[in-house]
Design an enzyme around this catalytic site. Sequence first.
Site, PDB file in Angstrom:
ATOM      1  N   LYS A  76       0.816  -1.222   0.000  1.00 18.87           N
ATOM      2  CA  LYS A  76       0.000   0.000   0.000  1.00 18.87           C
ATOM      3  C   LYS A  76       0.846   1.267   0.000  1.00 18.87           C
ATOM      4  O   LYS A  76       0.423   2.302  -0.527  1.00 18.87           O
ATOM      5  CB  LYS A  76      -0.939   0.018   1.217  1.00 18.87           C
ATOM      6  CG  LYS A  76      -1.760  -1.262   1.426  1.00 18.87           C
ATOM      7  CD  LYS A  76      -2.574  -1.653   0.218  1.00 18.87           C
ATOM      8  CE  LYS A  76      -3.201  -3.028   0.401  1.00 18.87           C
ATOM      9  NZ  LYS A  76      -3.394  -3.756  -0.843  1.00 18.87           N
ATOM     10  N   GLU A  82      -9.762   1.455  -6.300  1.00 22.53           N
ATOM     11  CA  GLU A  82     -10.694   1.810  -5.220  1.00 22.53           C
ATOM     12  C   GLU A  82     -10.463   3.243  -4.759  1.00 22.53           C
ATOM     13  O   GLU A  82      -9.323   3.634  -4.529  1.00 22.53           O
ATOM     14  CB  GLU A  82     -10.475   0.890  -4.006  1.00 22.53           C
ATOM     15  CG  GLU A  82     -10.773  -0.566  -4.262  1.00 22.53           C
ATOM     16  CD  GLU A  82     -10.661  -1.413  -2.999  1.00 22.53           C
ATOM     17  OE1 GLU A  82     -11.177  -2.540  -3.014  1.00 22.53           O
ATOM     18  OE2 GLU A  82     -10.062  -0.961  -1.992  1.00 22.53           O
ATOM     19  N   ARG A  87      -6.952  -8.179  -9.470  1.00 26.25           N
ATOM     20  CA  ARG A  87      -7.639  -9.421  -9.834  1.00 26.25           C
ATOM     21  C   ARG A  87      -9.043  -9.084 -10.331  1.00 26.25           C
ATOM     22  O   ARG A  87      -9.482  -7.942 -10.191  1.00 26.25           O
ATOM     23  CB  ARG A  87      -7.770 -10.320  -8.601  1.00 26.25           C
ATOM     24  CG  ARG A  87      -8.605  -9.685  -7.510  1.00 26.25           C
ATOM     25  CD  ARG A  87      -8.909 -10.606  -6.337  1.00 26.25           C
ATOM     26  NE  ARG A  87      -9.923 -10.016  -5.465  1.00 26.25           N
ATOM     27  CZ  ARG A  87      -9.709  -9.066  -4.580  1.00 26.25           C
ATOM     28  NH1 ARG A  87      -8.497  -8.563  -4.424  1.00 26.25           N
ATOM     29  NH2 ARG A  87     -10.691  -8.583  -3.860  1.00 26.25           N
ATOM     30  N   VAL A 103     -15.126 -10.439  -6.875  1.00 29.99           N
ATOM     31  CA  VAL A 103     -16.403 -11.126  -6.630  1.00 29.99           C
ATOM     32  C   VAL A 103     -17.560 -10.372  -7.296  1.00 29.99           C
ATOM     33  O   VAL A 103     -18.444 -10.973  -7.899  1.00 29.99           O
ATOM     34  CB  VAL A 103     -16.656 -11.233  -5.099  1.00 29.99           C
ATOM     35  CG1 VAL A 103     -18.071 -11.701  -4.808  1.00 29.99           C
ATOM     36  CG2 VAL A 103     -15.643 -12.162  -4.446  1.00 29.99           C
TER      37      VAL A 103
HETATM   38  C1  MV4 Z   1      -9.359   4.604   5.053  1.00 30.63           C
HETATM   39  C2  MV4 Z   1     -10.577   5.036   5.638  1.00 30.63           C
HETATM   40  C3  MV4 Z   1     -10.685   6.371   5.953  1.00 30.63           C
HETATM   41  N1  MV4 Z   1      -9.653   7.215   5.741  1.00 30.63           N
HETATM   42  N2  MV4 Z   1      -8.372   5.489   4.849  1.00 30.63           N
HETATM   43  C4  MV4 Z   1     -10.432  -0.050   5.061  1.00 30.63           C
HETATM   44  C5  MV4 Z   1      -9.550  -1.190   4.669  1.00 30.63           C
HETATM   45  C6  MV4 Z   1      -8.612  -0.670   3.683  1.00 30.63           C
HETATM   46  N3  MV4 Z   1      -9.082  -1.052   2.398  1.00 30.63           N
HETATM   47  C7  MV4 Z   1      -8.627   0.815   3.874  1.00 30.63           C
HETATM   48  N4  MV4 Z   1      -9.816   1.123   4.636  1.00 30.63           N
HETATM   49  C8  MV4 Z   1     -10.125   2.397   4.957  1.00 30.63           C
HETATM   50  N5  MV4 Z   1      -9.163   3.317   4.730  1.00 30.63           N
HETATM   51  C9  MV4 Z   1      -8.518   6.756   5.200  1.00 30.63           C
HETATM   52  N6  MV4 Z   1      -7.502   7.626   5.005  1.00 30.63           N
HETATM   53  C10 MV4 Z   1     -11.583   4.098   5.851  1.00 30.63           C
HETATM   54  C11 MV4 Z   1     -11.360   2.774   5.531  1.00 30.63           C
HETATM   55  C12 MV4 Z   1     -12.458   1.891   5.811  1.00 30.63           C
HETATM   56  C13 MV4 Z   1     -13.288   1.408   4.812  1.00 30.63           C
HETATM   57  C14 MV4 Z   1     -13.058   1.703   3.476  1.00 30.63           C
HETATM   58  C15 MV4 Z   1     -13.881   1.207   2.495  1.00 30.63           C
HETATM   59  C16 MV4 Z   1     -14.963   0.418   2.844  1.00 30.63           C
HETATM   60  C17 MV4 Z   1     -15.216   0.108   4.153  1.00 30.63           C
HETATM   61  C18 MV4 Z   1     -14.376   0.587   5.148  1.00 30.63           C
HETATM   62  C19 MV4 Z   1     -14.635   0.263   6.478  1.00 30.63           C
HETATM   63  C20 MV4 Z   1     -13.807   0.746   7.449  1.00 30.63           C
HETATM   64  C21 MV4 Z   1     -12.709   1.547   7.116  1.00 30.63           C
END
Ligand code: MV4
Length: 399
Positions: free
Chosen positions: A60, A220, A237, A240
């Site tokens: 990341k 994303e 990838r 789903v």
């Molecule tokens: C974030 C965020 C808020 N601010 N980054 C969740 C797992 C990983 N993919 C990154 N994630 C997040 N990163 C910043 N700077 C909130 C999340 C997050 C989230 C993101 C998308 C869908 C669901 C989520 C649930 C909790 C936290």
Amino acid sequence: CKGYLDAKKIVEVAKECGADAIHPGYGFLSENFDFAREVEDAGIIFIGPKPDVIRKMGNKNIARYLMRKNGIPIVPGTEKLNHESMDTIKKYAREIGYPVILKASGGGGGRGIREVWEEKDMQSAYDSCTREAKTFFNNDEIFMEKLVVKPRHIEFQIIGDNYGNIIHLCERDCSIQRRHQKIIEIAPCPSISEHLRKTMGTTAVAAAKAVNYTNVGTVEFLLDDYNNFYFMEMNTRVQVEHPVTEFVSGVDIVKEQIRIAAGQPLSVKQEDIVLRGHAIECRINAENPAFNFAPSPGKITNLHLPSGGVGLRVDSAVYPGYTIPPYYDSMIAKIIVHGENRFDALMKMQRALYELEIEGVQTNADFQLDLISDRNVIAGDYDTSFLMETFLPKYQEKE
Ligand code: MV4
């Protein structure tokens, strides 16, 4: 029960049977660059991006660096923190402004992230984040970002061939999640304008171009309340939830993957992509919503999958008499509908979920029915906090 993870064995079997190519699906091996490399080294085509691109996007921090360097909007934040003093880390957080989030470079599946709302919690959040990162990813590298509060999760499907052509197939809204597991996916996103769709789509293609991306992938984004969007991560990838995009774009994504891997150019141009209607996917899991969604493995004694009608697709491999093993994740079917508009799609999903019958194990089908009947979901008014903070409390009260 671990045969699906044995890279060497899979390559061996592929060689024995004279396979030209391996499609890794959307399981664990699909984003494992060592597996992709082993496949290629064996002279077999890996149906996916180049191993090195999988590796870069899997980290990341590297992904963030590459995006920043190429002008893709990222959330304000830092580089890796591991060699900084706690005083310096706290200074960074004050500069960025609380709340912030600590993230593991090797992270994924929601592991290795910690929200930090106040300076007094920084040390313990830092310690537990690095510890978790070390345990799960064998890499304790972490960095910091400003926390985007209550974001929406919007992801763009992109496809690139081996000749530098890259296009996007528009977006999916995957904000309805529980513990980082998507529950419902919708295309197109109900809450963005055509203008924003265009801007985000162009940005997603630029993100893919920044790494000379080939085959299919997903960019994303986090989208905040003010329609600011930020690169979050890239999935290298097929996912789903790709069927909702297949419905609204008319592109067979898996067929396109195979064509690209065989050296064919993209079969469509960006101008050809015109969205038609709305599509929704509900994931059916063998789990018990009344028992904190505990997995419910076991034998399916009776099964009736919805069928018939225009715009209904069920992706599943289970059948009456099938025993769901306890080892894997609990998803046993995906119901995908396509309607001429959002309400038509929602009605079709209601019908399909009514028709679905699964006996022998607990499932989330009734939960899904309640969810797509919720006024916020019908209105398209939700973010990533909706399921846990708004819907579940209401649901549990009703139970
Ligand atoms: C974030 C965020 C808020 N601010 N980054 C969740 C797992 C990983 N993919 C990154 N994630 C997040 N990163 C910043 N700077 C909130 C999340 C997050 C989230 C993101 C998308 C869908 C669901 C989520 C649930 C909790 C936290």
